[in-house]
Design a protein around this motif. Structure first.
Motif, PDB file in Angstrom:
ATOM      1  N   ASP A   9      42.179  -6.636  13.148  1.00  0.00           N
ATOM      2  CA  ASP A   9      41.001  -6.087  13.835  1.00  0.00           C
ATOM      3  C   ASP A   9      41.323  -4.799  14.580  1.00  0.00           C
ATOM      4  O   ASP A   9      40.412  -4.067  14.972  1.00  0.00           O
ATOM      5  CB  ASP A   9      40.434  -7.128  14.812  1.00  0.00           C
ATOM      6  CG  ASP A   9      39.771  -8.294  14.100  1.00  0.00           C
ATOM      7  OD1 ASP A   9      39.329  -8.110  12.941  1.00  0.00           O
ATOM      8  OD2 ASP A   9      39.723  -9.393  14.685  1.00  0.00           O
ATOM      9  N   LEU A  10      42.603  -4.511  14.778  1.00  0.00           N
ATOM     10  CA  LEU A  10      42.998  -3.296  15.491  1.00  0.00           C
ATOM     11  C   LEU A  10      43.405  -2.167  14.546  1.00  0.00           C
ATOM     12  O   LEU A  10      43.526  -1.021  14.989  1.00  0.00           O
ATOM     13  CB  LEU A  10      44.171  -3.592  16.439  1.00  0.00           C
ATOM     14  CG  LEU A  10      43.921  -4.600  17.560  1.00  0.00           C
ATOM     15  CD1 LEU A  10      45.155  -4.695  18.462  1.00  0.00           C
ATOM     16  CD2 LEU A  10      42.704  -4.213  18.388  1.00  0.00           C
ATOM     17  N   THR A  11      43.617  -2.478  13.273  1.00  0.00           N
ATOM     18  CA  THR A  11      44.085  -1.461  12.336  1.00  0.00           C
ATOM     19  C   THR A  11      43.075  -0.327  12.231  1.00  0.00           C
ATOM     20  O   THR A  11      41.921  -0.544  11.889  1.00  0.00           O
ATOM     21  CB  THR A  11      44.319  -2.055  10.936  1.00  0.00           C
ATOM     22  OG1 THR A  11      45.191  -3.175  11.036  1.00  0.00           O
ATOM     23  CG2 THR A  11      44.930  -1.015  10.009  1.00  0.00           C
ATOM     24  N   GLY A  12      43.518   0.879  12.541  1.00  0.00           N
ATOM     25  CA  GLY A  12      42.637   2.041  12.457  1.00  0.00           C
ATOM     26  C   GLY A  12      42.300   2.611  13.820  1.00  0.00           C
ATOM     27  O   GLY A  12      42.804   3.674  14.190  1.00  0.00           O
ATOM     28  N   PRO A  13      41.472   1.933  14.632  1.00  0.00           N
ATOM     29  CA  PRO A  13      41.051   2.549  15.898  1.00  0.00           C
ATOM     30  C   PRO A  13      42.074   2.478  17.013  1.00  0.00           C
ATOM     31  O   PRO A  13      42.028   3.278  17.944  1.00  0.00           O
ATOM     32  CB  PRO A  13      39.792   1.759  16.265  1.00  0.00           C
ATOM     33  CG  PRO A  13      39.964   0.427  15.620  1.00  0.00           C
ATOM     34  CD  PRO A  13      40.705   0.709  14.339  1.00  0.00           C
ATOM     35  N   VAL A  14      42.990   1.531  16.962  1.00  0.00           N
ATOM     36  CA  VAL A  14      43.911   1.273  18.071  1.00  0.00           C
ATOM     37  C   VAL A  14      45.349   1.264  17.554  1.00  0.00           C
ATOM     38  O   VAL A  14      45.620   0.783  16.452  1.00  0.00           O
ATOM     39  CB  VAL A  14      43.582  -0.072  18.758  1.00  0.00           C
ATOM     40  CG1 VAL A  14      44.615  -0.410  19.822  1.00  0.00           C
ATOM     41  CG2 VAL A  14      42.190  -0.038  19.363  1.00  0.00           C
ATOM     42  N   LEU A  15      46.270   1.787  18.377  1.00  0.00           N
ATOM     43  CA  LEU A  15      47.681   1.727  18.042  1.00  0.00           C
ATOM     44  C   LEU A  15      48.220   0.375  18.496  1.00  0.00           C
ATOM     45  O   LEU A  15      48.619   0.188  19.646  1.00  0.00           O
ATOM     46  CB  LEU A  15      48.441   2.860  18.733  1.00  0.00           C
ATOM     47  CG  LEU A  15      49.908   3.026  18.352  1.00  0.00           C
ATOM     48  CD1 LEU A  15      50.059   3.404  16.872  1.00  0.00           C
ATOM     49  CD2 LEU A  15      50.576   4.085  19.227  1.00  0.00           C
ATOM     50  N   ALA A  16      48.229  -0.585  17.577  1.00  0.00           N
ATOM     51  CA  ALA A  16      48.617  -1.956  17.931  1.00  0.00           C
ATOM     52  C   ALA A  16      50.075  -2.042  18.351  1.00  0.00           C
ATOM     53  O   ALA A  16      50.433  -2.776  19.272  1.00  0.00           O
ATOM     54  CB  ALA A  16      48.353  -2.902  16.764  1.00  0.00           C
ATOM     55  N   GLY A  17      50.934  -1.291  17.656  1.00  0.00           N
ATOM     56  CA  GLY A  17      52.347  -1.303  18.000  1.00  0.00           C
ATOM     57  C   GLY A  17      52.929  -2.704  17.981  1.00  0.00           C
ATOM     58  O   GLY A  17      52.718  -3.476  17.054  1.00  0.00           O
ATOM     59  N   ARG A  18      53.629  -3.054  19.058  1.00  0.00           N
ATOM     60  CA  ARG A  18      54.258  -4.362  19.157  1.00  0.00           C
ATOM     61  C   ARG A  18      53.426  -5.347  19.986  1.00  0.00           C
ATOM     62  O   ARG A  18      53.952  -6.351  20.475  1.00  0.00           O
ATOM     63  CB  ARG A  18      55.656  -4.222  19.764  1.00  0.00           C
ATOM     64  CG  ARG A  18      56.592  -3.378  18.913  1.00  0.00           C
ATOM     65  CD  ARG A  18      57.967  -3.272  19.546  1.00  0.00           C
ATOM     66  NE  ARG A  18      58.858  -2.408  18.761  1.00  0.00           N
ATOM     67  CZ  ARG A  18      60.110  -2.125  19.104  1.00  0.00           C
ATOM     68  NH1 ARG A  18      60.629  -2.635  20.224  1.00  0.00           N
ATOM     69  NH2 ARG A  18      60.851  -1.338  18.346  1.00  0.00           N
ATOM     70  N   THR A  19      52.144  -5.072  20.125  1.00  0.00           N
ATOM     71  CA  THR A  19      51.274  -5.997  20.844  1.00  0.00           C
ATOM     72  C   THR A  19      51.389  -7.390  20.235  1.00  0.00           C
ATOM     73  O   THR A  19      51.188  -7.569  19.031  1.00  0.00           O
ATOM     74  CB  THR A  19      49.808  -5.536  20.757  1.00  0.00           C
ATOM     75  OG1 THR A  19      49.708  -4.214  21.281  1.00  0.00           O
ATOM     76  CG2 THR A  19      48.899  -6.462  21.551  1.00  0.00           C
TER      77      THR A  19
END
Length: 237
Positions: A22-32
């Protein structure tokens, strides 16, 4: 016909990026922590498993983050195989950039460094991109040695990690790695020969069929001292 590069026994690496979250694209998920595959991502992972179903895998390796483990597990389930976790394939440590919207990050002065001169980029309270590349490439070399010259294995990792490994395989400076694309659930295939790697697939979304390894071609002996084709090679059909 078998391509001339296949006259040598080589280690073959399949690099798969994790499926959508759900975060792919708008948010830098990183190591969350706790970022799992979305419904679309689970479908992509299942499709990925089908695309590599005909390929022998001697190991399935994953970043420790959930989205990669879930993608790798989809490949492993149909084979009754285990997934090995290797911390060196984890996402780049984005530090305080983690969890922030990409539109917001694009306003940061460091953003332009990441795009144009990534080898000089260190994320605030995070990891230099050059260090990320070094650990990921070192992991690949170790797995190549562990599995041997006929090994075939899949690593499920993250976009920047995959791009950094590909840049190394192509002999590109890290500053060129933004020219490479790694989409969710796409496959990139690299063969590591005695003298150089060969990029067989890049960001591929189709079914995968690998040419068979052969130590000799047409019963002959290699006398060139090279593992590359002259004139591009005859292809694989």
């Amino acid at each position: 016909m078998i391509d001339a590069c296949d006259t040598y026994v080589m280690t073959t690496l399949l690099l798969a990026r994790h499926g959508l979250t759900d975060l792919t694209g708008p948010v830098l998920a990183g190591r969350t922590p706790g970022v799992h595959l979305s419904e679309a991502g689970r479908a992509q992972a299942a499709a990925l498993a089908g695309r590599v179903a005909s390929v022998r895998l001697d190991a399935i390796v994953s970043s420790p983050l959930e989205r990669c483990r879930e993608t790798a597990q989809a490949v492993a389930e149909g084979r009754g195989a285990d997934v090995s976790i290797d911390e060196r394939f984890i996402e780049c440590g984005y530090g305080t950039w983690t969890g922030r919207p990409l539109k917001e990050l694009a306003e940061e002065p460091l953003w332009q460094v990441v795009q144009a001169h990534p080898s000089a980029a260190t994320f605030p309270e995070g990891e230099p991109l050059a260090v990320m590349q070094h650990r990921a490439v070192a992991a690949v070399r170790e797995w190549n040695q562990r599995l041997g010259s006929k090994g075939v294995y899949l690593v499920c990792s993250h976009g920047d990690v995959i791009k950094a490994i590909v840049a190394d395989a192509l002999g590109l400076h890290l500053d060129q790695f933004q020219r490479i694309t790694a989409d969710p659930a796409a496959l990139t295939v690299i063969r590591y020969a005695p003298l150089r790697p060969f990029l067989l697939r890049l960001n591929d979304m189709g079914d995968l069929r690998l040419p068979e390894d052969s130590e000799e071609k047409d019963g002959g002996e290699n006398i060139t001292g090279s593992d590359a084709a002259v004139g591009g090679g005859p292809g694989t059909t």
